[in-house]
Motif scaffolding. Structure first.
Motif, PDB file in Angstrom:
ATOM      1  N   UNK A  69       0.877  -1.314  -0.082  1.00  0.00           N
ATOM      2  CA  UNK A  69       0.065  -0.032   0.029  1.00  0.00           C
ATOM      3  C   UNK A  69       0.837   1.379   0.159  1.00  0.00           C
ATOM      4  N   UNK A  70       0.176   2.354  -0.555  1.00  0.00           N
ATOM      5  CA  UNK A  70       0.872   3.606  -0.617  1.00  0.00           C
ATOM      6  C   UNK A  70       0.471   4.381   0.739  1.00  0.00           C
ATOM      7  N   UNK A  71       1.532   4.806   1.679  1.00  0.00           N
ATOM      8  CA  UNK A  71       1.562   5.578   2.917  1.00  0.00           C
ATOM      9  C   UNK A  71       1.849   6.882   2.788  1.00  0.00           C
ATOM     10  N   UNK A 104       2.863   8.098   9.922  1.00  0.00           N
ATOM     11  CA  UNK A 104       2.922   8.458  11.211  1.00  0.00           C
ATOM     12  C   UNK A 104       2.020   7.486  12.305  1.00  0.00           C
ATOM     13  N   UNK A 105       0.934   7.280  11.802  1.00  0.00           N
ATOM     14  CA  UNK A 105       0.372   6.222  12.561  1.00  0.00           C
ATOM     15  C   UNK A 105       0.828   4.995  12.554  1.00  0.00           C
ATOM     16  N   UNK A 106       1.477   4.168  11.552  1.00  0.00           N
ATOM     17  CA  UNK A 106       2.199   3.091  11.498  1.00  0.00           C
ATOM     18  C   UNK A 106       3.492   3.108  12.465  1.00  0.00           C
ATOM     19  N   UNK A 113       1.882   3.121  16.276  1.00  0.00           N
ATOM     20  CA  UNK A 113       1.039   1.971  16.832  1.00  0.00           C
ATOM     21  C   UNK A 113       1.363   0.532  16.558  1.00  0.00           C
ATOM     22  N   UNK A 114       2.238   0.422  15.153  1.00  0.00           N
ATOM     23  CA  UNK A 114       2.461  -0.917  14.840  1.00  0.00           C
ATOM     24  C   UNK A 114       4.005  -1.329  15.367  1.00  0.00           C
ATOM     25  N   UNK A 115       3.886  -2.640  15.920  1.00  0.00           N
ATOM     26  CA  UNK A 115       2.766  -3.596  15.870  1.00  0.00           C
ATOM     27  C   UNK A 115       1.787  -3.256  16.784  1.00  0.00           C
ATOM     28  N   UNK A 132      -4.740   0.086   9.104  1.00  0.00           N
ATOM     29  CA  UNK A 132      -4.722   1.453   8.264  1.00  0.00           C
ATOM     30  C   UNK A 132      -5.317   1.101   6.661  1.00  0.00           C
ATOM     31  N   UNK A 133      -6.146   1.583   6.319  1.00  0.00           N
ATOM     32  CA  UNK A 133      -6.661   1.695   4.997  1.00  0.00           C
ATOM     33  C   UNK A 133      -6.126   2.732   4.032  1.00  0.00           C
TER      34      UNK A 133
END
Ligand code: TXA
Ligand code: MG
Length: 332
Positions: free
Chosen positions: A84-86, A92-94, A97-99, A104-105
């Motif tokens: 996917x394209x970020x 910032x969210x990845x 909060x990941x893992x 995220x869509x």
């Protein structure tokens, strides 16, 4: 690989998350078979996202309408970026909060190898790096994106133990990896990062507030209805539903009802309840989320015709808990 007929269905293997069990789980997934595994939120029903037949088998095992897209689970952000394209918000969210329990869509990357069946023909894709050692090990071993909706029959209560998975799907899937009870208890928060806007599609394990602090502005809400772009099963009005009729925000209990309490308050009529479980005596929303689905199942198997849930505050994880209760209570 196709669904076998009932007569020849093999027993579902109950695997331990040790070396042997994990190797077997990876082998089955790579062969296009279905393997349920624990994540920090709920158990997922895993299938190879790049294998259209495996994805079709996931829909079939769940009895899920095929227009509802699935989340592709990956082992790290690098793998997510290949699918996917970020944009800067998604990055910032990845990063934050990941893992973890955030999905995220984003727009699909060119040449994204995930089956169009998994994305329901949309141009976007839902991605998540789960924070569970068993899930991460499995994703690394397999080296491919794995679709994983909650490992329950479509519309029913999500599983938070391997026993829940087997109660729903035994004989319908190749294996379940038993990693004990999941800790978060409600599904991931789904945020769409499309067109420069962050939109909350499903409240979940990461609170709205925590996400807004990273995004730096309020999240847009999900559109009320998107006829041409199905937003997925978590968005269907009736979902997460026990057999019993559920009503939420109950302030008095009717005779014979099964009761799901929150906190120390005792509603009027509680003495006439058939059975009572408390999501959290202390009014702790984290504890309540972790208990929610298991307690709905426990109340349901008592055979009670109705379940009354007392009010849960609409704050922090309460937003996700109330969302699941509202869908469980919705007319079917
Ligand atoms: O915690 C979780 O998210 C669990 C564990 C197993 O990871 N999985 C889960 O999957 O809840 P599922 O299939 O029950 O929910 C998928 C959600 C849908 O409710 C939908 O909102 C969203 O993901 N979704 C998937 N693809 C999408 C897309 N292309 N556009 C918008 N929403 C999408
Ligand atoms: Mg589900």
């Amino acid at each position: 690989m196709t669904e076998r007929s009932t007569a020849t269905r093999a027993a579902t293997e109950h695997l331990r998350p040790d070396e042997v069990g994990m190797a077997r789980a990876a082998e089955l997934l790579l062969a296009g078979r279905l393997v349920a595994f624990p994540t920090e939120t709920v158990y997922g029903l895993g299938g190879d996202a790049t294998n259209g037949e495996a994805v079709a088998a996931v829909y079939a095992a769940k009895g899920r309408p095929a227009f509802n897209p699935l989340i592709s689970h990956v082992s790290d952000v690098a793998m997510a970026r290949r699918l996917g394209g970020f944009d800067p918000i998604a990055e910032a969210l990845a990063e934050a909060f990941w893992p973890g329990p955030l999905t995220l869509v984003v727009e699909q990357a060119p040449g994204c190898p995930v089956s169009a069946l998994a994305t329901a023909g949309l141009t976007s894709i839902a991605l998540r790096v789960p924070a569970h050692p068993v899930a991460l090990d499995l994703l690394r071993d397999v080296g491919r994106p794995i679709v994983a909706p909650s490992a329950n029959r479509s519309g029913g209560v999500s599983p938070t133990t391997a026993e829940h998975v087997l109660a729903d799907l035994s004989g319908r899937i190749a294996a379940v990896v038993d990693g004990g009870a999941t800790v978060v208890g409600v599904e991931s928060t789904v945020v769409a990062c499309l067109g420069g806007v962050a939109r909350l599609l499903r409240p979940g394990g990461i609170t709205r507030g925590a996400i807004e602090r990273v995004v730096g502005m309020p999240l847009a809400d999900a559109p009320e209805s998107v006829p041409d772009a199905p937003q997925g099963p978590g968005m269907l009005a009736s979902h997460y539903a026990p057999r019993a009729q559920l009503r939420m925000d109950a302030r008095e209990i009717r005779p014979g009802e099964a009761v799901l309490l929150f906190g120390r308050e005792r509603p009027a009529g509680i003495d006439g309840a058939s059975v009572v479980l408390n999501l959290s005596e202390d009014g702790d929303l984290i504890e309540a989320a972790a208990n929610l689905f298991a307690y709905l199942r426990r109340l349901d198997i008592t055979g009670a015709a109705a379940i009354a849930a007392t009010p849960v505050p609409q704050e922090e994880l309460g937003e996700a808990i109330n969302d699941r209760l509202r869908r469980a209570a919705a007319p079917r």
